[in-house]
Design an enzyme around this catalytic site. Sequence first.
Site, PDB file in Angstrom:
ATOM      1  N   HIS A  56      -7.768  -5.367   2.642  1.00  0.00           N
ATOM      2  CA  HIS A  56      -7.769  -6.685   3.285  1.00  0.00           C
ATOM      3  C   HIS A  56      -8.264  -6.629   4.724  1.00  0.00           C
ATOM      4  O   HIS A  56      -8.624  -7.656   5.291  1.00  0.00           O
ATOM      5  CB  HIS A  56      -6.382  -7.339   3.196  1.00  0.00           C
ATOM      6  CG  HIS A  56      -5.341  -6.752   4.077  1.00  0.00           C
ATOM      7  ND1 HIS A  56      -4.425  -5.820   3.638  1.00  0.00           N
ATOM      8  CD2 HIS A  56      -5.037  -6.958   5.369  1.00  0.00           C
ATOM      9  CE1 HIS A  56      -3.610  -5.492   4.616  1.00  0.00           C
ATOM     10  NE2 HIS A  56      -3.966  -6.175   5.693  1.00  0.00           N
ATOM     11  N   ASP A  95      -4.891  -2.277  -2.485  1.00  0.00           N
ATOM     12  CA  ASP A  95      -5.180  -2.622  -1.087  1.00  0.00           C
ATOM     13  C   ASP A  95      -5.607  -1.401  -0.281  1.00  0.00           C
ATOM     14  O   ASP A  95      -5.209  -1.224   0.870  1.00  0.00           O
ATOM     15  CB  ASP A  95      -3.985  -3.307  -0.427  1.00  0.00           C
ATOM     16  CG  ASP A  95      -4.403  -4.127   0.803  1.00  0.00           C
ATOM     17  OD1 ASP A  95      -5.625  -4.314   0.990  1.00  0.00           O
ATOM     18  OD2 ASP A  95      -3.531  -4.555   1.569  1.00  0.00           O
ATOM     19  N   GLY A 125      -2.263  -6.087  12.683  1.00  0.00           N
ATOM     20  CA  GLY A 125      -3.128  -5.130  13.357  1.00  0.00           C
ATOM     21  C   GLY A 125      -2.781  -3.699  13.004  1.00  0.00           C
ATOM     22  O   GLY A 125      -3.617  -2.798  13.097  1.00  0.00           O
ATOM     23  N   ASN A 126      -1.533  -3.455  12.567  1.00  0.00           N
ATOM     24  CA  ASN A 126      -1.138  -2.132  12.084  1.00  0.00           C
ATOM     25  C   ASN A 126      -1.699  -1.849  10.694  1.00  0.00           C
ATOM     26  O   ASN A 126      -1.703  -0.699  10.255  1.00  0.00           O
ATOM     27  CB  ASN A 126       0.386  -2.005  12.006  1.00  0.00           C
ATOM     28  CG  ASN A 126       1.014  -1.508  13.289  1.00  0.00           C
ATOM     29  OD1 ASN A 126       1.733  -2.241  13.970  1.00  0.00           O
ATOM     30  ND2 ASN A 126       0.731  -0.258  13.652  1.00  0.00           N
ATOM     31  N   SER A 127      -2.134  -2.872   9.982  1.00  0.00           N
ATOM     32  CA  SER A 127      -2.618  -2.692   8.614  1.00  0.00           C
ATOM     33  C   SER A 127      -3.707  -1.629   8.556  1.00  0.00           C
ATOM     34  O   SER A 127      -4.678  -1.673   9.317  1.00  0.00           O
ATOM     35  CB  SER A 127      -3.178  -4.011   8.077  1.00  0.00           C
ATOM     36  OG  SER A 127      -2.157  -4.919   7.797  1.00  0.00           O
ATOM     37  N   LEU A 171       0.801   6.077 -18.999  1.00  0.00           N
ATOM     38  CA  LEU A 171       1.686   6.894 -19.820  1.00  0.00           C
ATOM     39  C   LEU A 171       1.648   6.404 -21.260  1.00  0.00           C
ATOM     40  O   LEU A 171       1.686   7.194 -22.201  1.00  0.00           O
ATOM     41  CB  LEU A 171       3.108   6.816 -19.268  1.00  0.00           C
ATOM     42  CG  LEU A 171       4.112   7.837 -19.778  1.00  0.00           C
ATOM     43  CD1 LEU A 171       3.699   9.248 -19.358  1.00  0.00           C
ATOM     44  CD2 LEU A 171       5.500   7.534 -19.234  1.00  0.00           C
ATOM     45  N   GLY A 172       1.582   5.061 -21.415  1.00  0.00           N
ATOM     46  CA  GLY A 172       1.475   4.494 -22.751  1.00  0.00           C
ATOM     47  C   GLY A 172       2.753   3.881 -23.273  1.00  0.00           C
ATOM     48  O   GLY A 172       3.018   3.902 -24.474  1.00  0.00           O
TER      49      GLY A 172
END
Length: 470
Positions: free
Chosen positions: A121, A151, A225-227, A282-283
Amino acid sequence: MKSTLKTIGAAMLGGAIVLGSYITFVEQDEPQLPLVVESDNALPITTVNYTGSSIPMNNDFAQAAERTVHAVVHVKNLTMSKSKITLRDFYQGRSAQPQYAIGTGSGVIITPDGYIVTNNHVIDNSNELQVTLNNNRTYNATVVGTEPSSDIALIKIETDEDLPYVTFGDSDQAKIGEWVLAVGNPFNLTSTVTAGIVSAKGRDLNTRDNTQQSFIQTDAAVNPGNSGGALVNTRGELIGINTAIQSPTGSYAGYSFAVPSNNARKIIEDLMEYGFVQKGMLGISGSNLNTARARELGVDRSEGIYVGSVVEDSGAQEAGLREGDIIINIDGVRTRTFADLTGYIGSKNPGDVVRVKAVRGDRMRDFDIVITENTTMTIPSLEMDLRDLNSDEKRLFKVDNGVRIVDARGDLKPYSSQLSQFVITKINNVAVNSVSEVRQILNGVERNDMLYIEMKSPNGEIERLRLPAN
């Protein structure tokens, strides 16, 4: 249906680009989520030994901060969109004018030659990306690849000198209560370090597009802003990519979340090697156990994953896992919830083998299960989730080739239910037989070129979409 699909095409062509510099999760009742571990050591990684305390003497985080802060960068995203025109503008002959928006976030240098991991993002819909290092040098960056459902994005800058970088730690070994640092650029304040502890692991959240993932929760202060910034342990090893906050205001309120480094590392290596992310499964399908659910199912355990069904031809079926088994451990990692399960499997590649410990009746059993490919894949340039057709679906749609539309995202999201009634048979007049073939076609398409998509419904109705390639 035709008018609806024409509307979809028009909406895609005329839709404005929305820039997000961060994500805020709003607290909801009973949040629930799903899934997707480790390849060759293509990226620097440190195996963590937790036999001793990870808390530094006198809680001095200076050494860990020094190892990290120079490898965390400021990311600036320049986005251009067209302004909306009014009816008066139309009659007076005025056309839409370009509008520019700037979003900012953080990124983490993970190799000395300039590969940087950040959030999808942060760089989404970018026309131009700029990266500023801690020494104030600025570089243009290119997007290597993205994985919107997790993300995570990988970008690259070109430089003649080796760059400082952060090595990967083992996020599976991070402990609740362990000290961590969040390093990033909140509110454009570059090179900011905050401290906290790991508050929880395997945290599942309802994201806006209903994707499912397992997060590390921390109380280290994380703000817009830390993203895309680093979550590191006290040795300066990367254990997460800061991604989201849960807050009623959009700013820090005590809860922040990071993509575990093992999952981010797997995604990055796939993007480097293949250009897309291989997803394994895994199924099984099932549910978390608690006292009420255990009573309902007639089992005497209140913790673990109850296997409700096993996917045909999956690794779980081949290994002998059955409905009614209760999974309590994978490769020594405790699995109390489905988020624990999906978070661990998400770091694995198809073909990897995991040791599953499960309870059947009054006996404990071990299963060596091969992770099989999950053929449902997100195609960001189409804003769709697609899946290979099985033999029953080929008969239903009366086709020999095609891919099934599972879900739609972004501007197409409102039309997801209509689109899921179709299979895509051709793109740009080229027949498609699998999701991998769709990717090959799209890899040869330039950004903003038009895509001509031919679709078919079970009653034989043929529809065509004309969409811009993102």
